[in-house]
Design a protein around this motif. Structure first.
Motif, PDB file in Angstrom:
ATOM      1  N   ASP A  90      -1.761   1.481 -27.777  1.00 19.93           N
ATOM      2  CA  ASP A  90      -0.542   1.792 -27.037  1.00 19.93           C
ATOM      3  C   ASP A  90      -0.058   0.561 -26.274  1.00 19.93           C
ATOM      4  O   ASP A  90      -0.865  -0.235 -25.788  1.00 19.93           O
ATOM      5  CB  ASP A  90      -0.785   2.930 -26.038  1.00 19.93           C
ATOM      6  CG  ASP A  90      -1.043   4.251 -26.724  1.00 19.93           C
ATOM      7  OD1 ASP A  90      -0.553   4.437 -27.856  1.00 19.93           O
ATOM      8  OD2 ASP A  90      -1.737   5.099 -26.143  1.00 19.93           O
ATOM      9  N   TYR A 133       1.740  -1.429 -23.096  1.00 17.94           N
ATOM     10  CA  TYR A 133       1.616  -1.305 -21.650  1.00 17.94           C
ATOM     11  C   TYR A 133       2.987  -0.978 -21.071  1.00 17.94           C
ATOM     12  O   TYR A 133       3.955  -1.701 -21.315  1.00 17.94           O
ATOM     13  CB  TYR A 133       1.070  -2.612 -21.066  1.00 17.94           C
ATOM     14  CG  TYR A 133       0.578  -2.484 -19.658  1.00 17.94           C
ATOM     15  CD1 TYR A 133      -0.704  -2.034 -19.396  1.00 17.94           C
ATOM     16  CD2 TYR A 133       1.392  -2.801 -18.589  1.00 17.94           C
ATOM     17  CE1 TYR A 133      -1.169  -1.911 -18.110  1.00 17.94           C
ATOM     18  CE2 TYR A 133       0.947  -2.683 -17.294  1.00 17.94           C
ATOM     19  CZ  TYR A 133      -0.337  -2.233 -17.060  1.00 17.94           C
ATOM     20  OH  TYR A 133      -0.790  -2.105 -15.772  1.00 17.94           O
ATOM     21  N   THR A 134       3.094   0.098 -20.307  1.00 19.95           N
ATOM     22  CA  THR A 134       4.358   0.536 -19.740  1.00 19.95           C
ATOM     23  C   THR A 134       4.930  -0.533 -18.814  1.00 19.95           C
ATOM     24  O   THR A 134       4.242  -1.053 -17.949  1.00 19.95           O
ATOM     25  CB  THR A 134       4.168   1.837 -18.941  1.00 19.95           C
ATOM     26  OG1 THR A 134       3.604   2.816 -19.805  1.00 19.95           O
ATOM     27  CG2 THR A 134       5.481   2.341 -18.387  1.00 19.95           C
ATOM     28  N   GLY A 135       6.197  -0.866 -19.031  1.00 23.16           N
ATOM     29  CA  GLY A 135       6.871  -1.871 -18.222  1.00 23.16           C
ATOM     30  C   GLY A 135       6.805  -3.259 -18.820  1.00 23.16           C
ATOM     31  O   GLY A 135       7.500  -4.157 -18.363  1.00 23.16           O
ATOM     32  N   THR A 175       6.732  -3.820 -22.489  1.00 23.49           N
ATOM     33  CA  THR A 175       6.754  -3.464 -23.909  1.00 23.49           C
ATOM     34  C   THR A 175       6.887  -4.686 -24.800  1.00 23.49           C
ATOM     35  O   THR A 175       6.174  -4.813 -25.797  1.00 23.49           O
ATOM     36  CB  THR A 175       7.907  -2.471 -24.188  1.00 23.49           C
ATOM     37  OG1 THR A 175       7.781  -1.372 -23.293  1.00 23.49           O
ATOM     38  CG2 THR A 175       7.876  -1.984 -25.610  1.00 23.49           C
ATOM     39  N   SER A 199       3.614  -6.594 -24.755  1.00 22.92           N
ATOM     40  CA  SER A 199       2.595  -5.825 -25.472  1.00 22.92           C
ATOM     41  C   SER A 199       2.784  -5.949 -26.972  1.00 22.92           C
ATOM     42  O   SER A 199       1.838  -6.220 -27.718  1.00 22.92           O
ATOM     43  CB  SER A 199       2.657  -4.350 -25.064  1.00 22.92           C
ATOM     44  OG  SER A 199       2.420  -4.186 -23.696  1.00 22.92           O
TER      45      SER A 199
END
Length: 149
Positions: free
Chosen positions: A82, A84-86, A88, A91
Motif C-alpha cells: 500500500d 503511504y497516505t499523503g 502517494t 510511494s
C-alpha cells in the motif's frame, strides 16, 4: 589445531558463497520532486534490503514514506504494498523504482510507449462566448448556426 583451522576455512568459504549469492540492483522512477533512485538487494530470490539512494522529495511530506515503503517491500518480499497516505507520488516512485530494478524490461516497455507516435486531436468546431449555464441564463450572442449561447 588442524581441525579448528579446517572448520574456520569451511566457515569462511560458506560465508563467501552466501555473500556471492546476494545481488544488488538499482532502479529509478519519477517522484513528485524529481527522480527517486533505489538499491535493491536480493538473496536467493528474496528481497532482503531496499535503500533509497537518491531523492529530492519534501522531508515533511515524504519523509515517512521514504522509510515505510522500503521496509514494507522487504517485509512482504514484493512490490505489491500500500502507498503511504499523503505521499502517494513518492510511494509510487519507490515502488516503481524497485519494480524497474527487479524487472529491467519494464523500462524498455515504457520507453517504447513514449517513442510511439503521439495522438493528435483536432477540434471540429470551437465556440467562443458565455455558453449555457445550469442556472438557465444564456449569453448575449449567437453562434455561427444562429443558436443562442
Amino acid at each position: 589445531m588442524r581441525k579448528t583451522l579446517t572448520i574456520l576455512v569451511c566457515a569462511l568459504l560458506a560465508l563467501g558463497m552466501a555473500t556471492a549469492m546476494a545481488e544488488t540492483m538499482t532502479g529509478t522512477a519519477e517522484g513528485f520532486m524529481g527522480p527517486v533512485s533505489v538499491s535493491v538487494e536480493v538473496t536467493e530470490g528474496k528481497i532482503t534490503q531496499v535503500t533509497v539512494t537518491q531523492q529530492n522529495e519534501t522531508p515533511a511530506i515524504a519523509g515517512e514514506a521514504l522509510k515505510a515503503i522500503p521496509a514494507a517491500i522487504v517485509e512482504k518480499g514484493d512490490v505489491d504494498v500500500d502507498v503511504y497516505t499523503g505521499a502517494t507520488y513518492t510511494s509510487n516512485a519507490i515502488i516503481n523504482a524497485v519494480s524497474y530494478a527487479l524487472n529491467p524490461e519494464l523500462i524498455a516497455d515504457i520507453e517504447e510507449e513514449e517513442a510511439a507516435q503521439p495522438l493528435v486531436l483536432e477540434a471540429a468546431e470551437a465556440y467562443i462566448g458565455f455558453g449555457y449555464h445550469n442556472s438557465g441564463r444564456v449569453g448575449s450572442s449567437k453562434d455561427d448556426k444562429d443558436a443562442q449561447v
